[in-house]
Design an enzyme around this catalytic site. Structure first.
Site, PDB file in Angstrom:
ATOM      1  N   HIS A 156      -3.534   7.237   1.666  1.00 59.16           N
ATOM      2  CA  HIS A 156      -3.886   5.870   1.293  1.00 59.16           C
ATOM      3  C   HIS A 156      -5.292   5.601   1.802  1.00 59.16           C
ATOM      4  O   HIS A 156      -5.606   5.854   2.960  1.00 59.16           O
ATOM      5  CB  HIS A 156      -2.886   4.889   1.906  1.00 59.16           C
ATOM      6  CG  HIS A 156      -3.303   3.458   1.773  1.00 59.16           C
ATOM      7  ND1 HIS A 156      -3.756   2.923   0.582  1.00 59.16           N
ATOM      8  CD2 HIS A 156      -3.348   2.442   2.688  1.00 59.16           C
ATOM      9  CE1 HIS A 156      -4.049   1.649   0.766  1.00 59.16           C
ATOM     10  NE2 HIS A 156      -3.812   1.336   2.035  1.00 59.16           N
ATOM     11  N   CYS A 162       0.802  -1.227   0.000  1.00 65.39           N
ATOM     12  CA  CYS A 162       0.000   0.000   0.000  1.00 65.39           C
ATOM     13  C   CYS A 162       0.835   1.277   0.000  1.00 65.39           C
ATOM     14  O   CYS A 162       0.323   2.355  -0.302  1.00 65.39           O
ATOM     15  CB  CYS A 162      -0.957   0.000   1.182  1.00 65.39           C
ATOM     16  SG  CYS A 162      -2.051  -1.444   1.231  1.00 65.39           S
ATOM     17  N   ASN A 219     -10.020  -0.415  -0.368  1.00 67.06           N
ATOM     18  CA  ASN A 219      -8.555  -0.374  -0.307  1.00 67.06           C
ATOM     19  C   ASN A 219      -7.994  -0.995  -1.580  1.00 67.06           C
ATOM     20  O   ASN A 219      -8.075  -2.207  -1.772  1.00 67.06           O
ATOM     21  CB  ASN A 219      -8.078  -1.135   0.928  1.00 67.06           C
ATOM     22  CG  ASN A 219      -6.566  -1.088   1.110  1.00 67.06           C
ATOM     23  OD1 ASN A 219      -5.822  -0.690   0.213  1.00 67.06           O
ATOM     24  ND2 ASN A 219      -6.099  -1.510   2.265  1.00 67.06           N
TER      25      ASN A 219
END
EC number: 2.3.1.180
Length: 320
Positions: free
Chosen positions: A247, A114, A277
């Site tokens: 993020h 990520c 996500n």
């Protein structure tokens, strides 16, 4: 010395949009449960014939259009991904082929999950500042739906597929003001995919394993610290930040970082509700969304920050 600035952005989401209610028909969960804990309402899932490189290439085409550049003017390609098309070659070289780039420019992948886009953007910035590149294509692309156990309600509700891209171009004054990257492998057991391909078979689980509370606690602490560090080291203050582009993993983590910096959520580009996500794709996806919606304008100061398994984390302060 030459500097680097963002000259164009682009993104791509697969057509298949899956709601929380859709997932509630497959696992023991609900829209209320998912939304309350994560802020996620929807996520996009790649079609069976769509690979990570397909998503990446389409986002790249849109970024090139926005930058007003031909693909042949690109002299560096970096793809941040934890879900490559194959073991090798790199997804970046596959994207290079799909874009018809035949000038022999370097193309490689970066894997920091990520935080991958932060790592890729920082690397491309260094290439340009050193004079080794003039127009870099930096892409975050993922098909996390293929490493999710769709029977595990604690993880399958969190992730989605997508891609975001930026063209980073040489400039006379800094666009990328400051960046900082960190990692600590002592926490690898909190978030990983333990499976390995060897001797013709997969050894270990091929699915995401996550200690949710452990990840949350570490992420909140380290994202606040690295945000402070990047702003202070650049000689800025939090009050000078026009937008946080974080993020997009969990709304509560995002809110915690904004609160720590003394910034309201009105200064946060928030897409987690629509995308879930998307790992390395989430920051460039949010960035492109903010720019195309008119939220983010030229000359504004942006703080990009994210954390992923490893742990690996990073932040970039830039002027758009």
């Amino acid at each position: 010395m030459q500097y680097a600035k963002i000259s164009g952005t682009g993104s791509y989401l697969p057509a298949n949009r899956v709601s929380n209610d859709d997932l509630a028909q497959k696992v023991d969960t609900s829209d209320e449960w998912i939304t309350a804990r994560t802020g996620i309402k929807f996520r996009h899932i790649a079609a069976e014939n769509e690979k990570t490189s397909d998503l990446a290439a389409e986002a790249a085409r849109r970024a090139l259009d926005a930058a007003g550049l031909d693909s042949g003017e690109i002299d560096l390609i970096i793809v941040a991904t934890a879900t490559p098309d194959m073991q090798f070659p790199s997804t970046a070289t596959i994207v290079q082929q799909k874009l018809g780039i035949t000038n022999g420019c370097p193309a490689f992948d970066v894997q920091a999950v990520c935080a991958g886009f932060m790592y890729a953007l920082t690397t491309a910035n260094a290439y340009i500042k050193s004079g080794m590149a003039k127009n870099a294509l930096v892409i975050g692309a993922e098909t996390f739906s293929r490493i999710v156990d769709w029977n595990d309600r604690t993880t399958c509700v969190l992730f989605g597929d997508g891609a975001g891209a930026v063209v980073l171009s040489a400039a006379d004054k800094p666009g990328i003001i400051h960046s900082k990257l960190k990692a600590d492998g002592n926490y690898l057991k909190l978030l990983n995919v333990p499976g390995q391909i060897a001797c013709g078979k997969v050894s270990g689980s091929p699915y995401i394993s996550m200690d949710g509370p452990g990840v949350f606690k570490f992420a909140v602490k380290m994202l606040s610290k690295i945000a402070d560090d990047v702003i202070e080291e650049a000689g800025y203050t939090a009050a000078q930040i026009d937008w946080i582009v974080p993020h997009q993993a969990n709304r509560r983590i995002i809110e915690s970082t904004a609160k720590h910096l003394g910034l309201s959520m009105d200064k946060v580009v928030l897409t987690v509700q629509d995308h879930g996500n998307t790992s390395a794709a989430s920051i460039p996806l949010a960035l492109d969304t903010g720019i195309r919606s008119g939220q983010i304008k030229r000359g504004q100061n942006l703080l990009l920050e994210g954390i992923g398994g490893g742990f690996a984390w990073g932040a970039v302060l830039l002027q758009y």
